[in-house]
Write a protein that holds these residues in place. Structure first.
Motif, PDB file in Angstrom:
ATOM      1  N   LYS A 153      52.541 -65.755  24.563  1.00  0.00           N
ATOM      2  CA  LYS A 153      53.540 -64.682  24.454  1.00  0.00           C
ATOM      3  C   LYS A 153      53.717 -64.228  23.017  1.00  0.00           C
ATOM      4  N   ILE A 154      53.739 -65.179  22.070  1.00  0.00           N
ATOM      5  CA  ILE A 154      53.886 -64.822  20.663  1.00  0.00           C
ATOM      6  C   ILE A 154      52.734 -63.933  20.214  1.00  0.00           C
ATOM      7  N   HIS A 155      51.539 -64.165  20.797  1.00  0.00           N
ATOM      8  CA  HIS A 155      50.355 -63.373  20.421  1.00  0.00           C
ATOM      9  C   HIS A 155      50.153 -62.176  21.355  1.00  0.00           C
ATOM     10  N   LYS A 156      51.208 -61.829  22.130  1.00  0.00           N
ATOM     11  CA  LYS A 156      51.180 -60.666  23.028  1.00  0.00           C
ATOM     12  C   LYS A 156      50.012 -60.736  24.021  1.00  0.00           C
ATOM     13  N   GLY A 157      49.753 -61.943  24.500  1.00  0.00           N
ATOM     14  CA  GLY A 157      48.665 -62.149  25.438  1.00  0.00           C
ATOM     15  C   GLY A 157      49.136 -62.190  26.882  1.00  0.00           C
ATOM     16  N   GLN A 158      48.179 -62.223  27.796  1.00  0.00           N
ATOM     17  CA  GLN A 158      48.450 -62.323  29.230  1.00  0.00           C
ATOM     18  C   GLN A 158      47.583 -63.439  29.792  1.00  0.00           C
ATOM     19  N   ILE A 159      48.087 -64.113  30.811  1.00  0.00           N
ATOM     20  CA  ILE A 159      47.337 -65.220  31.400  1.00  0.00           C
ATOM     21  C   ILE A 159      47.177 -65.007  32.901  1.00  0.00           C
ATOM     22  N   GLU A 160      45.992 -65.328  33.398  1.00  0.00           N
ATOM     23  CA  GLU A 160      45.686 -65.251  34.822  1.00  0.00           C
ATOM     24  C   GLU A 160      45.100 -66.598  35.250  1.00  0.00           C
ATOM     25  N   ILE A 161      45.542 -67.099  36.414  1.00  0.00           N
ATOM     26  CA  ILE A 161      45.058 -68.391  36.912  1.00  0.00           C
ATOM     27  C   ILE A 161      44.520 -68.220  38.328  1.00  0.00           C
ATOM     28  N   GLU A 162      43.314 -68.713  38.545  1.00  0.00           N
ATOM     29  CA  GLU A 162      42.727 -68.778  39.877  1.00  0.00           C
ATOM     30  C   GLU A 162      42.401 -70.245  40.162  1.00  0.00           C
ATOM     31  N   SER A 163      42.922 -70.773  41.262  1.00  0.00           N
ATOM     32  CA  SER A 163      42.706 -72.192  41.543  1.00  0.00           C
ATOM     33  C   SER A 163      42.950 -72.487  43.016  1.00  0.00           C
ATOM     34  N   GLU A 164      42.252 -73.490  43.514  1.00  0.00           N
ATOM     35  CA  GLU A 164      42.464 -74.023  44.857  1.00  0.00           C
ATOM     36  C   GLU A 164      42.343 -75.534  44.789  1.00  0.00           C
ATOM     37  N   GLY A 179      53.717 -82.937  30.532  1.00  0.00           N
ATOM     38  CA  GLY A 179      53.868 -81.591  31.050  1.00  0.00           C
ATOM     39  C   GLY A 179      54.328 -80.577  30.039  1.00  0.00           C
ATOM     40  N   ILE A 180      54.329 -80.911  28.751  1.00  0.00           N
ATOM     41  CA  ILE A 180      54.800 -79.979  27.727  1.00  0.00           C
ATOM     42  C   ILE A 180      53.680 -79.044  27.282  1.00  0.00           C
ATOM     43  N   GLY A 181      52.430 -79.498  27.379  1.00  0.00           N
ATOM     44  CA  GLY A 181      51.308 -78.752  26.830  1.00  0.00           C
ATOM     45  C   GLY A 181      51.186 -77.341  27.352  1.00  0.00           C
ATOM     46  N   LEU A 182      51.280 -77.138  28.682  1.00  0.00           N
ATOM     47  CA  LEU A 182      51.144 -75.806  29.249  1.00  0.00           C
ATOM     48  C   LEU A 182      52.351 -74.930  28.922  1.00  0.00           C
ATOM     49  N   SER A 183      53.522 -75.526  28.840  1.00  0.00           N
ATOM     50  CA  SER A 183      54.710 -74.771  28.445  1.00  0.00           C
ATOM     51  C   SER A 183      54.541 -74.227  27.032  1.00  0.00           C
ATOM     52  N   LEU A 184      54.056 -75.077  26.142  1.00  0.00           N
ATOM     53  CA  LEU A 184      53.791 -74.636  24.769  1.00  0.00           C
ATOM     54  C   LEU A 184      52.706 -73.567  24.765  1.00  0.00           C
ATOM     55  N   GLY A 185      51.678 -73.766  25.584  1.00  0.00           N
ATOM     56  CA  GLY A 185      50.599 -72.792  25.643  1.00  0.00           C
ATOM     57  C   GLY A 185      51.090 -71.411  26.031  1.00  0.00           C
ATOM     58  N   LEU A 186      51.986 -71.341  27.019  1.00  0.00           N
ATOM     59  CA  LEU A 186      52.518 -70.055  27.444  1.00  0.00           C
ATOM     60  C   LEU A 186      53.311 -69.395  26.323  1.00  0.00           C
ATOM     61  N   ALA A 193      46.452 -72.196  13.570  1.00  0.00           N
ATOM     62  CA  ALA A 193      46.832 -73.520  14.067  1.00  0.00           C
ATOM     63  C   ALA A 193      47.292 -73.455  15.522  1.00  0.00           C
ATOM     64  N   LEU A 194      48.057 -72.409  15.880  1.00  0.00           N
ATOM     65  CA  LEU A 194      48.570 -72.297  17.243  1.00  0.00           C
ATOM     66  C   LEU A 194      47.463 -71.932  18.233  1.00  0.00           C
ATOM     67  N   ILE A 195      46.578 -71.013  17.848  1.00  0.00           N
ATOM     68  CA  ILE A 195      45.464 -70.655  18.741  1.00  0.00           C
ATOM     69  C   ILE A 195      44.532 -71.843  18.914  1.00  0.00           C
ATOM     70  N   ASN A 196      44.303 -72.569  17.831  1.00  0.00           N
ATOM     71  CA  ASN A 196      43.489 -73.789  17.911  1.00  0.00           C
ATOM     72  C   ASN A 196      44.104 -74.776  18.901  1.00  0.00           C
ATOM     73  N   GLN A 197      45.427 -74.929  18.843  1.00  0.00           N
ATOM     74  CA  GLN A 197      46.101 -75.863  19.738  1.00  0.00           C
ATOM     75  C   GLN A 197      46.080 -75.372  21.177  1.00  0.00           C
ATOM     76  N   LEU A 198      46.161 -74.063  21.371  1.00  0.00           N
ATOM     77  CA  LEU A 198      46.083 -73.506  22.717  1.00  0.00           C
ATOM     78  C   LEU A 198      44.740 -73.843  23.361  1.00  0.00           C
TER      79      LEU A 198
END
Length: 265
Positions: free
Chosen positions: A230-241, A219-226, A147-152
């Motif tokens: 973290k709960i799934h021991k993942g890492q996130i990288e963002i590239e944007s301009e 603005g809650i969605g990305l906070s929840l996503g992070l 459910a959490l990965i689906n929501q992410l």
């Protein structure tokens, strides 16, 4: 709430009672904070599935349909209701675990399958903005909460669509990096993009960039996503301009047992 004992009080019984009460107050505060977090997350994350359900109902009521059509749409509504129920359960469990420090129960999942299902469920959103969605889905097994990965994935794709212009392009990629034992999830878009300040702050709870304040959401969605990452021991990288789109890449530990079952080298 907290009880402070004057230094002039030397009674060990009073000090012991104060210590116990302060411990109780701390547990109550943690419980209340967990409930507030759950309430905020749930109210925000239910917006998308409720919008989809309303869309299905509105289209169905436009004209008289045959029985088979109504049955098919009712099954779709039931499926979305089940997902909402699973999401609420997962959010409540996550709020509880974050205060208790316990580990969430994980099960084998396939990002490739989840990505395809989420992309299909959000199809009305792409179509309403005449956006194109490109899927490049390769095996990417992990262990996690479905459910959490689906929501992410839903949050990432929904944000990509929300901040991409009409007629824009969105890409969803799942893959495996066997050399580093990582499962890869990527979302690309050709939207408004972000500057460095926005990238640094976009995961702060309730913070929103000036360009995004006219768009729906809090603005809650990305906070929840992070937190999910973290709960799934993942890492996130963002590239944007700014005005050049955004690429979000998430790396999860690869479920090697499931991957080996595919028979891939």
């Amino acid at each position: 709430m907290r009880i402070f004992i004057s230094k002039q009080v030397k009674n060990p019984h009073i000090e012991g009672i104060a210590t116990e009460l302060n411990s109780l107050f701390s547990r109550i505060e943690e419980a209340v904070n967990g409930l507030l977090t759950f309430t905020a997350d749930a109210s925000h994350e239910l917006r998308t599935p409720l919008a989809i359900i309303k869309g299905i109902v509105d289209v169905t009521l436009l004209k008289t349909r045959d029985v088979a059509y109504y049955e098919r749409k009712l099954r779709e509504l039931a499926a979305h209701a089940d997902k909402m129920q699973s999401l609420l359960t997962a959010l409540l469990e996550m709020a509880r675990l974050e205060t208790s420090g316990e580990q969430m129960k994980m099960e084998p999942l396939e990002l490739m399958v989840i990505g395809e299902e989420v992309a299909s469920s959000l199809k009305p959103i792409w179509e309403s903005k005449k956006q194109t969605l490109e899927l490049r889905l390769n095996p990417a097994p992990i262990k996690g909460n479905e459910a959490l990965i689906n929501q992410l994935v839903t949050n990432l794709l929904d944000n990509a669509s929300k901040y991409t212009q009409h007629g824009g392009h969105i890409k969803l990629i799942t893959d495996h990096d066997i050399r580093n034992n990582k499962a890869v999830l990527e979302v690309w878009d050709t939207g408004i993009g972000m500057d460095k300040e926005t990238i640094n702050k976009c995961f702060n709870r309730l913070w929103r960039a000036e360009k995004s304040r006219t768009a729906p959401g809090y603005g809650i969605g990305l906070s929840l996503g992070l937190r999910i990452i973290k709960i799934h021991k993942g890492q996130i990288e963002i590239e944007s301009e700014p005005n050049k789109g955004t690429k979000i890449k998430i790396l999860f530990p690869l479920d090697l047992t499931s991957f080996e079952a595919y028979g891939l080298s």
